[in-house]
Write a protein that holds these residues in place. Sequence first.
Motif, mmCIF file in Angstrom:
data_model
loop_
_atom_site.group_PDB
_atom_site.id
_atom_site.type_symbol
_atom_site.label_atom_id
_atom_site.label_comp_id
_atom_site.label_asym_id
_atom_site.label_seq_id
_atom_site.Cartn_x
_atom_site.Cartn_y
_atom_site.Cartn_z
ATOM 1 N N GLY A 125 84.105 -37.089 117.485
ATOM 2 C CA GLY A 125 83.671 -37.836 116.298
ATOM 3 C C GLY A 125 84.210 -37.252 114.994
ATOM 4 O O GLY A 125 84.448 -37.982 114.026
ATOM 5 N N ASP B 199 83.479 -43.065 119.051
ATOM 6 C CA ASP B 199 83.862 -42.610 120.392
ATOM 7 C C ASP B 199 85.352 -42.903 120.588
ATOM 8 O O ASP B 199 85.904 -43.803 119.934
ATOM 9 C CB ASP B 199 83.130 -43.438 121.478
ATOM 10 C CG ASP B 199 81.620 -43.239 121.431
ATOM 11 O OD1 ASP B 199 81.176 -42.211 120.883
ATOM 12 O OD2 ASP B 199 80.903 -44.107 121.967
ATOM 13 N N TYR B 200 85.968 -42.206 121.515
ATOM 14 C CA TYR B 200 87.305 -42.606 121.975
ATOM 15 C C TYR B 200 87.078 -43.167 123.371
ATOM 16 O O TYR B 200 87.365 -42.533 124.378
ATOM 17 C CB TYR B 200 88.237 -41.398 121.957
ATOM 18 C CG TYR B 200 89.694 -41.673 122.290
ATOM 19 C CD1 TYR B 200 90.161 -42.960 122.584
ATOM 20 C CD2 TYR B 200 90.620 -40.640 122.292
ATOM 21 C CE1 TYR B 200 91.480 -43.202 122.870
ATOM 22 C CE2 TYR B 200 91.957 -40.864 122.582
ATOM 23 C CZ TYR B 200 92.383 -42.149 122.869
ATOM 24 O OH TYR B 200 93.705 -42.387 123.166
ATOM 25 N N SER B 201 86.522 -44.364 123.392
ATOM 26 C CA SER B 201 86.017 -44.889 124.655
ATOM 27 C C SER B 201 87.125 -45.225 125.655
ATOM 28 O O SER B 201 86.908 -45.172 126.859
ATOM 29 C CB SER B 201 85.106 -46.094 124.436
ATOM 30 O OG SER B 201 85.441 -46.755 123.270
ATOM 31 N N THR C 86 82.999 -39.640 124.393
ATOM 32 C CA THR C 86 82.034 -40.050 123.375
ATOM 33 C C THR C 86 82.289 -39.251 122.094
ATOM 34 O O THR C 86 82.959 -38.216 122.124
ATOM 35 C CB THR C 86 80.584 -39.760 123.836
ATOM 36 O OG1 THR C 86 80.465 -38.348 124.008
ATOM 37 C CG2 THR C 86 80.251 -40.471 125.130
ATOM 38 N N SER C 87 81.710 -39.716 121.014
ATOM 39 C CA SER C 87 81.941 -39.037 119.726
ATOM 40 C C SER C 87 81.368 -37.618 119.731
ATOM 41 O O SER C 87 81.817 -36.764 118.974
ATOM 42 C CB SER C 87 81.312 -39.852 118.592
ATOM 43 O OG SER C 87 79.905 -39.914 118.781
#
Length: 384
Positions: free
Chosen positions: A244, A251-253, A258-259
């Motif tokens: 994050g 997030d970098y989903s 997750t963040s």
Amino acid sequence: MESGRVEAKMEKKESGGVSHLALDIGGSLIKMVYFPSNSSRSIDDQVNGSSKDGLAASSDDHHYSLLNGRLHFFKFETSKVDDCIDFISSELLQHRGARDNEASISGKNIIKATGGGAFKFADLFKERLGITLDKVDEMDCLVRGANFLLKTVHHEAFTYMNGEKEYAQIDHKDLYPYLLVNIGSGVSMIKVESDSKFERVSGTSVGGGTFWGLGKLLTKCKSFDELLELSHRGNNRVIDMLVGDIFGGLDYSKIGLTSTAIASSFGKPISENKELEDYRAEDIARSLLRMISNNIGQIAYLNALRFGLKRIFFGGFFIRGHSYTMDTISVAVNFWSKGDAKAMFLRHEGFLGALGAFLSYEEHDLADMAHHMLQEFPQSSYST
Ligand SMILES: Nc1ncnc2c1ncn2[C@@H]1O[C@H](COP(=O)(O)OP(=O)(O)O)[C@@H](O)[C@H]1O
Ligand SMILES: CC(C)(COP(=O)(O)O)[C@@H](O)C(=O)NCCC(=O)O
């Protein structure tokens, strides 16, 4: 003559003494397992409970013991090897020859020893105590100790996740194969395939010594326990760079991050104009513990994957039954294996090597004796 000093000590007291003693002299700690010879009761008496108060903890923080003639477990810092030698000399080398099986230590003056210190300190033990260290291979001892505990001690292994401890039911016939990860000063990873077949498949120098060494430098802590205690109260997000932090809170989903996932351990200070003193020791200790535990969990999983192993047992004194350490390792194994592999911990975590050395005395009844004692008092190494 040095051995004369030992004789004098041996004659000093009328009771006491030790029948079998084994040492694991590692890079950080000396672990000792012994069976005292001052109990006149039979193993059956002891096991069947003529003394239920036998489980007792010493107030001295560097040892755990089972009193009244049961197996004793002690540890000393390796840097204080002289304390260990003094202890053996004054507390254990007494009462020569009262029972036949005392010959193992007080008659022949030979004791089983494993770990690098069995080589490093061989001359010192000979000089100061007249004792010869009979060297037993460290990997052999770790595996022997782990197999023995997993097969004979009820509730030896457990999983730990989100603060929940769950004892594992180990089917003896279905124990192998597994990966044994011993987190001492450094880390050894051993693929265990049967009672006698095993191979050290990997290792990492980023281990317990790294945590304690770096922690000491960065926080000025005076003891390992103090560092662990600090980590309890810390917040790693103050030190670690999170996903994050890089993605503006998102997030970098797409790649499953997750963040709040750590993008870079210890990465936060690079973008802050702060000195070491501006950070809280608690937060540094927390980040350090997390970084090292996570890294070991990940490498362990990759090795398990390499050999198709589903079960990973973690031992070594780095763990110290510490919840955050176990949680982090479990989360790492769970995350990387997508829930396929399980991290398990051992109640006698730090004593695998010493127990393995103890069991390498070639007397059949020794394994039985240790079995009974540990069955009855499996909490031995957790009593302080
Ligand atoms: N009282 C302690 N003093 C020093 N280190 C400790 C202590 N308790 C736990 N540790 C941790 O355990 C590690 C040593 O684990 P251990 O299994 O005994 O390995 P070794 O055989 O290399 O000494 C240390 O590097 C440190 O991280
Ligand atoms: C050399 C050792 C086996 C010694 O055991 P220890 O005293 O750390 O328990 C261990 O530190 C280790 O496996 N180190 C990692 C070395 C490596 O594989 O890179």
